[in-house]
Design a protein around this motif. Sequence first.
Motif, PDB file in Angstrom:
ATOM      1  N   HIS A  15       0.967   5.528  -1.714  1.00  0.00           N
ATOM      2  CA  HIS A  15       0.248   6.554  -2.475  1.00  0.00           C
ATOM      3  C   HIS A  15       1.105   7.120  -3.602  1.00  0.00           C
ATOM      4  CE1 HIS A  15      -3.436   6.788  -0.016  1.00  0.00           C
ATOM      5  NE2 HIS A  15      -2.625   6.239   0.883  1.00  0.00           N
TER       6      HIS A  15
ATOM      7  N   HIS B 142       0.836  -1.203   0.000  1.00  0.00           N
ATOM      8  CA  HIS B 142       0.000   0.000   0.000  1.00  0.00           C
ATOM      9  C   HIS B 142       0.870   1.252   0.000  1.00  0.00           C
ATOM     10  CE1 HIS B 142      -3.658   2.326   1.061  1.00  0.00           C
ATOM     11  NE2 HIS B 142      -2.812   3.075   1.746  1.00  0.00           N
TER      12      HIS B 142
ATOM     13  N   ASP C 296       2.816   3.202   2.726  1.00  0.00           N
ATOM     14  CA  ASP C 296       1.690   4.140   2.824  1.00  0.00           C
ATOM     15  C   ASP C 296       2.063   5.509   2.237  1.00  0.00           C
ATOM     16  OD1 ASP C 296      -0.857   5.027   3.339  1.00  0.00           O
ATOM     17  OD2 ASP C 296      -0.723   4.925   5.508  1.00  0.00           O
TER      18      ASP C 296
ATOM     19  N   GLU D 151      -8.473   2.301  -0.571  1.00  0.00           N
ATOM     20  CA  GLU D 151      -8.780   2.015   0.789  1.00  0.00           C
ATOM     21  C   GLU D 151     -10.149   2.578   1.163  1.00  0.00           C
ATOM     22  OE1 GLU D 151      -6.121   4.526   3.480  1.00  0.00           O
ATOM     23  OE2 GLU D 151      -5.190   4.808   1.520  1.00  0.00           O
TER      24      GLU D 151
END
Length: 223
Positions: free
Chosen positions: A9, A7, A182, A74
Motif C-alpha cells: 500500500h 502487493h 502488504d 484488491e
Amino acid sequence: MKYINFHTHFPPADTEPEIAIVSCVAPEPLQQCPSNIWLSYGIHPWYIHNTDTKNLLEKVKETAHNEQVIAIGEAGLDKVKGPALELQKQIFCQQIDISETFKKPLIIHSVKANNEVLSLRKKRKPQQPWIIHGFNGNNMEMEQLIREGFYLSFGPRILYPDSKAAESLRDIPIDRLFLETDHTNKSISAIYIRAAEIRGTSVKKLEHAIKNNFKHLFGDIVE
Ligand SMILES: [Zn+2]
C-alpha cells in the motif's frame, strides 16, 4: 536484480531495489508513482458500506483504462470485517467482469472465504489469472487453489515460523508464487530472505522464478 513486491500500500522509495504493485483503493485517486512502479485498482470489501457502490464501480472502470494499472483489485470477500457477504459477493462479481473486460488479472483479498472464491472461479471460468494476496491457508487449501489455477502471494506472516503460510509456502509450486509486504513496514528483502530459507533455495533463484511468474501474468513490463 530487483525484488518484485506483489502487493503493497506504500510506494517504495526511489532508492529501494524494488518493483512493486501498489494497491490503490477506490474511490481514492491513483497514487503518483514513478514508471517502474505499477498499480492495482479496485473496491476493497471493507470499504463497500455506506458508499454509493454504483459510483465506486464506475470509478474502477474508468481507472482500469490507465496503463500503469496492471491489475484489478484488491477485491474479494471478508467474513471477519465488512458488510454482508451477499453485498460483498455482488461487488466482487462485478469486479470479476471488469478484470475480464479489460484483460487485467484480479488481485484478491480473501479472509476465511477461500471456498467461496474457489467456487466462484469454478462457476465463472474467467480467462484472467486470479491471485490471492496475503495467503495464510494450510497445505490442503493451497493445493485446492493451485489445482484451479490460482496464484498465491505470501506476506509478512511467513516471518512467523508456526504460521500456516510458512507451511504452505514450503510446498507451493514455484511457478504460482509471489511475495509481498502488504500494509506493513517490513522490507521486501526480509520476506525474500525468509522465503528462500523456508523453501531451502537461494534468494537469487527465488527472484528469478518470481520474475518469470510476473512476466507470465503481465508480459515483458520488467526487464
Ligand atoms: Zn492490501
